[in-house]
Scaffold this active site. Structure first.
Site, PDB file in Angstrom:
ATOM      1  N   HIS A   1      -8.780 -10.748 -14.641  1.00 23.63           N
ATOM      2  CA  HIS A   1      -8.208 -10.185 -15.859  1.00 23.63           C
ATOM      3  C   HIS A   1      -6.705 -10.078 -15.674  1.00 23.63           C
ATOM      4  O   HIS A   1      -6.219  -9.777 -14.576  1.00 23.63           O
ATOM      5  CB  HIS A   1      -8.798  -8.806 -16.153  1.00 23.63           C
ATOM      6  CG  HIS A   1      -8.378  -8.244 -17.473  1.00 23.63           C
ATOM      7  ND1 HIS A   1      -8.736  -8.817 -18.671  1.00 23.63           N
ATOM      8  CD2 HIS A   1      -7.623  -7.162 -17.781  1.00 23.63           C
ATOM      9  CE1 HIS A   1      -8.222  -8.106 -19.666  1.00 23.63           C
ATOM     10  NE2 HIS A   1      -7.535  -7.104 -19.148  1.00 23.63           N
ATOM     11  N   SER A   2      -5.950 -10.316 -16.752  1.00 27.74           N
ATOM     12  CA  SER A   2      -4.495 -10.271 -16.674  1.00 27.74           C
ATOM     13  C   SER A   2      -3.929  -9.508 -17.870  1.00 27.74           C
ATOM     14  O   SER A   2      -4.498  -9.523 -18.960  1.00 27.74           O
ATOM     15  CB  SER A   2      -3.921 -11.693 -16.649  1.00 27.74           C
ATOM     16  OG  SER A   2      -4.328 -12.419 -17.801  1.00 27.74           O
TER      17      SER A   2
ATOM     18  N   CYS B   1       0.816  -1.218   0.000  1.00 29.33           N
ATOM     19  CA  CYS B   1       0.000   0.000   0.000  1.00 29.33           C
ATOM     20  C   CYS B   1       0.848   1.266   0.000  1.00 29.33           C
ATOM     21  O   CYS B   1       0.313   2.364  -0.106  1.00 29.33           O
ATOM     22  CB  CYS B   1      -0.948  -0.014   1.190  1.00 29.33           C
ATOM     23  SG  CYS B   1      -2.330  -1.173   0.989  1.00 29.33           S
TER      24      CYS B   1
END
Length: 358
Positions: A149-150, A26
């Site tokens: 999704h890639s 993060c």
């Protein structure tokens, strides 16, 4: 979700996963001040009556009310690696993404994978291990990874889009704190500092184990706390650090928050490492973004301040609750597996700001 990895790199030499990324965890988040500028002219979603929580207070997830009995919670979170073990990276990223649903008072029901990998640099087995780590955490949470999704990207990226549900009365915003409320933090701070030490190979094996145990601990206690009417607000502490997310709570709630530095739980090596200079650039960007709204003790050293602005990856929950119920709630939280949970401050009837007491 189809994953295509170049076969030429299947037997590539071992390397440090973090070497492929300019940042990690993060700590990759845009600084709060930059995010405010980007969102400044965005149209508010007010015309949508069923949208209970949108972008107005920088909350952890969106909440859409379907009917009188059920709300849908939607969130997404992804980042670059802050550890070198691909399986651990997958677990941390998944735990962090699911946390947003728990922070809203909900229960996750499914996830979609988000994957970006430098296909010419990474062996196939490392990508598989990242995905395995994410699936393992989702299995612990009792949800499927139902798709995703890639893409081929210059740096490794992994995370989840997560869907959850809750009842309307159980939604807990970051903007519900009331003057007089006690503040509870459920996990210790120090993830960013430990990540900085990992980059320089200065973190002890015990410190690494401590960090992994915390960052892979699901914040599922949030959905239980939301069933308690004495709990008024919840948010998870991630990239903006404790002070940044506390300030979001203060501004959304229209009150001031007081944090007692001596009561804030820390990883066992965090203070020593911070004093030695193991801090992230994100910690400095955080302070530059919101430091003018924070009053610190006059004699607080800079390294100590870095503990409070340290970007947390898969950090704990910051909870505002009725003061006379706080001790019992902490006992429950600790009993449920969050050994570091503490009362760290309170809310006051004043202009939104943060005061840190020694």
């Amino acid at each position: 979700m189809a994953i295509a990895v170049s076969p030429e790199v299947a037997d590539a030499p071992v390397f440090r996963l973090t070497s492929l990324a300019h940042g990690g965890g993060c700590g990759c988040k845009l600084a709060p001040s930059v995010l405010q500028q980007l969102l400044a002219d965005q149209v508010e979603a007010n015309p949508f009556r069923q949208l209970l929580v949108g972008t107005e207070t920088g909350d952890d997830a969106a909440v859409w009310q379907l009917d009188d009995d059920i709300c849908v919670i939607a969130t997404t979170d992804f980042f670059m690696p802050m550890v070198d073990d691909p399986y651990d990276f997958g677990r941390i990223a998944a735990t962090n993404a699911i946390s947003d649903v728990y922070a809203m008072g909900g229960r996750p029901i499914m996830a979609l994978a988000i994957l970006g990998m430098p296909l010419d640099k990474m062996p196939t087995h490392m990508v598989r291990d990242i995905l395995k780590g994410g699936r393992a955490v989702c299995a612990t949470a009792g949800i499927p990874v139902a798709g995703g999704h890639s893409i081929d990207s210059p740096e490794p990226i992994y995370g989840l889009a997560v869907i959850g549900t809750c009842r309307p009365q159980e939604v807990r915003r970051n903007s519900g704190a009331r003057p007089g409320d006690a503040l509870i933090l459920t996990k210790a701070l120090g993830v960013g500092i430990y990540s900085a030490a990992i980059k320089k190979q200065a973190l002890s094996p015990g410190g690494y184990a401590e960090m992994i145990a915390s960052t892979t601990l699901l914040n599922r206690i949030g959905s239980e706390l939301a069933q308690d009417e004495s709990v008024h607000a919840i948010t998870d502490v991630t990239g903006f650090g404790l002070l940044g997310h506390a300030l979001e709570m203060a501004r959304g709630s229209g009150c001031a928050l007081v944090i007692r530095d001596r009561d804030v739980p820390l990883f066992s090596e965090a203070a020593l490492l911070a004093e030695q200079g193991f801090v992230t650039g994100a910690s400095r960007r955080n302070w530059a973004s919101y430091g003018d709204a924070v009053l610190l003790p006059a004699d607080m050293p800079e390294w100590r301040r870095h503990l409070l602005t340290d970007p947390q990856t898969s950090g704990g929950l910051l909870v505002a609750c009725e003061r006379d119920k706080a001790a019992a709630l902490v006992e429950k939280i600790v009993a449920d597996g969050y050994a570091s949970a503490r009362v760290i401050g309170h809310a006051e009837p004043d202009a939104p700001a943060i005061t840190v007491q020694a």
